[in-house]
Design a protein around this motif. Structure first.
Motif, mmCIF file in Angstrom:
data_model
loop_
_atom_site.group_PDB
_atom_site.id
_atom_site.type_symbol
_atom_site.label_atom_id
_atom_site.label_comp_id
_atom_site.label_asym_id
_atom_site.label_seq_id
_atom_site.Cartn_x
_atom_site.Cartn_y
_atom_site.Cartn_z
ATOM 1 N N PHE A 1 0.829 -1.208 0.000
ATOM 2 C CA PHE A 1 0.000 0.000 0.000
ATOM 3 C C PHE A 1 0.860 1.255 0.000
ATOM 4 O O PHE A 1 0.535 2.249 -0.666
ATOM 5 N N SER A 2 1.969 1.223 0.725
ATOM 6 C CA SER A 2 2.812 2.418 0.823
ATOM 7 C C SER A 2 3.357 2.855 -0.527
ATOM 8 O O SER A 2 3.803 3.995 -0.687
ATOM 9 N N ARG A 3 3.326 1.967 -1.519
ATOM 10 C CA ARG A 3 3.833 2.289 -2.850
ATOM 11 C C ARG A 3 2.735 2.746 -3.807
ATOM 12 O O ARG A 3 3.027 3.085 -4.953
ATOM 13 N N LEU A 4 1.497 2.722 -3.367
ATOM 14 C CA LEU A 4 0.407 3.158 -4.221
ATOM 15 C C LEU A 4 0.354 4.682 -4.302
ATOM 16 O O LEU A 4 0.790 5.388 -3.382
ATOM 17 N N ALA A 5 -0.232 5.180 -5.371
ATOM 18 C CA ALA A 5 -0.344 6.632 -5.534
ATOM 19 C C ALA A 5 -1.226 7.254 -4.457
ATOM 20 O O ALA A 5 -1.052 8.418 -4.091
ATOM 21 N N THR A 6 -2.165 6.467 -3.932
ATOM 22 C CA THR A 6 -3.112 6.987 -2.931
ATOM 23 C C THR A 6 -2.560 6.960 -1.512
ATOM 24 O O THR A 6 -3.211 7.471 -0.589
ATOM 25 N N ALA A 7 -1.409 6.371 -1.302
ATOM 26 C CA ALA A 7 -0.917 6.145 0.058
ATOM 27 C C ALA A 7 -0.679 7.451 0.812
ATOM 28 O O ALA A 7 -0.971 7.553 2.008
ATOM 29 N N GLU A 8 -0.150 8.451 0.130
ATOM 30 C CA GLU A 8 0.196 9.699 0.831
ATOM 31 C C GLU A 8 -1.040 10.365 1.419
ATOM 32 O O GLU A 8 -1.022 10.862 2.545
ATOM 33 N N SER A 9 -2.145 10.375 0.657
ATOM 34 C CA SER A 9 -3.347 11.046 1.147
ATOM 35 C C SER A 9 -4.159 10.168 2.088
ATOM 36 O O SER A 9 -4.722 10.660 3.083
#
Length: 367
Positions: A252-260
């Motif tokens: 998950f930490s590598r997904l584009a959505t992880a930061e938000s």
């Protein structure tokens, strides 16, 4: 140099060095013109890029898969394995190429060891069809999967099959099957998305209901389950196979959505009371619902939080997204199925999701 002195390298990098500096020259000299593929695929944390210095304690090291056609494997396989045992270097960048097999039947793993004799290496020889049958229960690399076979394949196994690196493919069939398995057919994808939203719908009101009767532990457990389901949904939306539990958060930490989304998930998991859990979960629901609307797969559905019928709990009513996606599923075999989903959506049994033999049996049972 001893093992303790060796500098950690990502396993895929180490496998590439093993191939380029050792295996490739040996095969070129002993079997000129041999058609083969060389890759690091299949099991092992390094295949998905999750290995760390902790990984070196078992089944990690200079490893490689060599693929031949079935006839060449039958004719040359044993000789190639013996040749590599005799001619491989004892170490690659300080890491032994010799593996000592465990005597413990409950822990059947290999450990790197120094040796002065032939190398018990982890350069494994396969034919593509046999490897696929063992890994995924698929009989032929060129075969087209029907929708029920797709649903029986754990995402962990699909990630292992399509991940890693192919260093050379003189056969072409390994690259071709990896390309075909890279992601679900669109109709299967839509169905799995609908089922994942339905999973969330089943439990989203339980966070408040548990808290209402004084079951704070139950409320926290359901919250964690919902966060897990949302993380799996994010993988589906970004067309990324979700690994099983050990690597789910790392992936998950590598997904584009992880930061938000990461702060919302951490807030929900860290919350010590129901109002905070509900607030963070609803923030996450709305964010993921907006991503679903932006995907273009459905006519947009209202993404805002709302009461759970007459009860004082705020939820998304995720079944609205499940139903909207289900209406876009036109495949007749999928339309007749309930919104239960693929194997990852109805079990979290690690043996089923990660062990080849169990997957093989499950796929053949579906077939």
């Amino acid at each position: 140099m001893t093992i303790s002195d060796a500098r950690f390298l990502p396993g895929l990098e180490l496998s590439g060095i093993l191939y380029e500096e050792a295996v490739r020259p040996i095969l070129r000299d002993a079997y000129p013109g041999l058609s083969y593929a060389a890759a690091r695929v299949g099991s092992g944390s390094e295949v998905l890029g999750f290995d760390s210095p902790r990984s070196v304690d078992h089944d990690w090291g200079p490893r490689l898969e060599i693929f031949l056609n079935a006839e060449a494997k039958a004719e040359h396989g044993a000789d190639i394995r013996r040749l590599l045992a005799e001619r491989l270097p004892k170490q690659v960048r300080g890491w032994p190429t010799h593996f000592q097999e465990s005597d413990d039947p409950l822990d059947p793993v290999g450990h790197m060891r120094e040796t002065d004799g032939p190398v018990n290496h982890r350069v494994d020889l396969h034919d593509v069809d046999g490897w696929l049958d063992a890994r995924l229960g698929l009989a032929y690399a060129q075969a087209e999967l029907d929708v029920r076979e797709w649903l029986a394949l754990p995402q962990q196994r699909l990630a292992e099959t399509t991940g890693g690196i192919v260093f050379h493919d003189g056969l072409g069939s390994l690259t071709a099957v990896r390309r075909r398995l890279a992601w679900y057919p669109e109709q299967v994808w839509r169905y799995l998305l609908a089922c994942q939203w339905q999973r969330i719908a089943q439990e989203e009101s339980f966070v408040g209901r548990c808290a209402e009767v004084g079951d704070d532990i139950g409320s926290a457990v359901v919250t964690a389950r919902l966060v897990r389901s949302l993380i799996q949904l994010c993988h589906l939306l970004e067309r990324r196979y979700a690994p099983y539990g050990k690597w789910l958060g790392s992936s998950f930490s590598r997904l584009a959505t992880a930061e938000s989304l990461g702060p919302m998930f951490r807030g929900a998991l860290a919350a010590t009371d129901y109002p905070a859990r509900e607030s963070h979960l609803c923030d996450a629901y709305e964010a993921v619902a907006s991503l679903q609307n932006a995907s273009g797969l459905i006519t947009p559905v209202g993404p805002g939080r709302r009461p759970y019928h007459a009860r004082p709990f705020l939820v998304l009513h995720a079944e609205r997204f499940a139903q909207a996606l289900a209406r876009t599923v036109t495949d007749p075999d999928l339309r007749e199925l309930p919104l239960v989903g693929g194997v990852d959506q109805w079990t979290d049994n690690a043996d089923l999701l990660s062990r080849p033999g169990v997957v093989h049996a499950a796929v053949h049972a579906v077939g």
